[in-house]
Design a protein around this motif. Structure first.
Motif, PDB file in Angstrom:
ATOM      1  N   GLU A   6       0.840  -1.191   0.000  1.00 23.78           N
ATOM      2  CA  GLU A   6       0.000   0.000   0.000  1.00 23.78           C
ATOM      3  C   GLU A   6       0.876   1.243   0.000  1.00 23.78           C
ATOM      4  N   LYS A   7       0.378   2.291  -0.621  1.00 25.88           N
ATOM      5  CA  LYS A   7       1.166   3.516  -0.758  1.00 25.88           C
ATOM      6  C   LYS A   7       1.674   4.038   0.587  1.00 25.88           C
ATOM      7  N   LYS A   8       0.843   3.930   1.619  1.00 25.15           N
ATOM      8  CA  LYS A   8       1.231   4.436   2.940  1.00 25.15           C
ATOM      9  C   LYS A   8       2.403   3.662   3.531  1.00 25.15           C
ATOM     10  N   ASP A   9       2.700   2.479   2.955  1.00 22.65           N
ATOM     11  CA  ASP A   9       3.786   1.647   3.464  1.00 22.65           C
ATOM     12  C   ASP A   9       5.014   1.649   2.556  1.00 22.65           C
ATOM     13  N   TYR A  10       5.019   2.508   1.559  1.00 22.18           N
ATOM     14  CA  TYR A  10       6.157   2.530   0.635  1.00 22.18           C
ATOM     15  C   TYR A  10       7.482   2.787   1.344  1.00 22.18           C
ATOM     16  N   TYR A  11       7.434   3.509   2.450  1.00 23.66           N
ATOM     17  CA  TYR A  11       8.660   3.825   3.188  1.00 23.66           C
ATOM     18  C   TYR A  11       9.398   2.573   3.660  1.00 23.66           C
ATOM     19  N   ASN A  33       8.532   7.985  -1.939  1.00 20.34           N
ATOM     20  CA  ASN A  33       8.030   9.069  -1.094  1.00 20.34           C
ATOM     21  C   ASN A  33       6.612   9.495  -1.452  1.00 20.34           C
ATOM     22  N   GLY A  34       6.008   8.803  -2.435  1.00 20.16           N
ATOM     23  CA  GLY A  34       4.626   9.084  -2.788  1.00 20.16           C
ATOM     24  C   GLY A  34       4.422  10.317  -3.635  1.00 20.16           C
TER      25      GLY A  34
END
Length: 277
Positions: A6-11, A33-34
């Motif tokens: 998920e995008k929020k977990d890309y980090y 970093n989205g």
């Protein structure tokens, strides 16, 4: 198994960036970093050890453990099914292009796609020389009569009758507002229609990757791409931005344009590509 992060977990893949080149990579950072569109696939949703970063409609980058059997053993089926479908649905893409970061990944991927008729190529990376650009500008053609250069903003996008700008910008940016806030672009207009554009397709800090397109063959060979890029580069110099250029080795027109604009070849990476059936 290979999972979509998920995008929020890309980090979570940041720790997989090991080399200075990876840590400073404009494309990797812009997606991680989205900032710009892209999809990240991993072997483990909580603590990834291996990742595929898909640059929407353009290329795929592999980082992390290249000997991770959980990831590698699932990769052939994943490419032929899930990534193929995701790429087509996201942008109509029908090609897989892997940018190879090291020899280990090259060997792994050649084995994974051995059943395909793939072709090798190279992605070339250029650095901008502002002094060379200023000197070269004297040789550019003048803008033909009845053509107009404008900076891309909300009004220009809104008044684009064919919606070309919205379409191309939303392929690489999550929203037009994101582009207006973080990106930069110029376009050339003829008879109220966008005929050529140069814009930021990836942004990380003050580094901007360039995308340039001319949308109708009848407007080609008039120096429009050179002139719209020139306006973009002038803005970069004025505002302390660092423009970057990359292209495939087989793209002779893009290589010629890069040189004409003051970009100097810096390095290259091997690519492996095939068309999905």
């Amino acid at each position: 198994m290979i999972y979509k992060l998920e995008k929020k977990d890309y980090y979570k893949i940041k720790r997989l960036l090991q080399t200075p080149d990876q840590k400073n990579d404009l494309t990797l950072n812009s997606i991680m970093n989205g900032m710009n569109r892209g999809t990240i696939y991993v072997d483990n949703l909580q603590e990834p050890n291996t990742a595929l970063i898909d640059v929407t409609g353009i290329s795929s980058i592999f980082i992390g453990n290249a000997t991770n059997k959980q990831f590698i053993n699932s990769l052939r089926d994943f490419l032929d099914n899930e990534l193929k479908i995701d790429t087509y649905e996201s942008c109509g893409g029908t090609w897989f292009i892997a940018v190879i970061k090291d020899e280990i990944w090259e060997q792994v991927l050649e084995n994974v796609i051995a059943h395909k008729e793939y072709e090798p190529d190279y992605e070339l990376y250029y650095q901008f020389n502002p002094e060379a650009f200023v000197s070269l500008k004297e040789q550019y053609k003048s803008l033909p009569d009845n053509y107009l250069i404008k900076k891309i903003d909300t009004e220009v996008i809104k008044n684009d009758p064919d919606g070309i700008l919205s379409e191309v910008l939303e392929e690489v940016w999550y929203t037009i507002d994101d582009f207006n806030t973080h990106g930069l672009g110029y376009c050339i207009i003829k008879d109220n229609k966008i005929v050529s554009a140069c814009f930021s397709c990836c942004v990380h800090e003050n580094k901007h990757e360039i995308s340039v397109e001319t949308y109708d063959e009848k407007h080609m060979n008039k120096g429009l791409a050179t002139l719209v890029c020139s306006a973009y580069l002038d803005d970069c110099i004025k505002n302390g931005l660092i423009p970057q250029w990359s292209t495939m080795e087989t793209n002779l027109e893009s290589k010629h344009l890069a040189k004409k604009l003051g970009f100097e070849f810096e390095s290259k990476l091997k690519t492996l590509e095939f068309e999905w059936e």
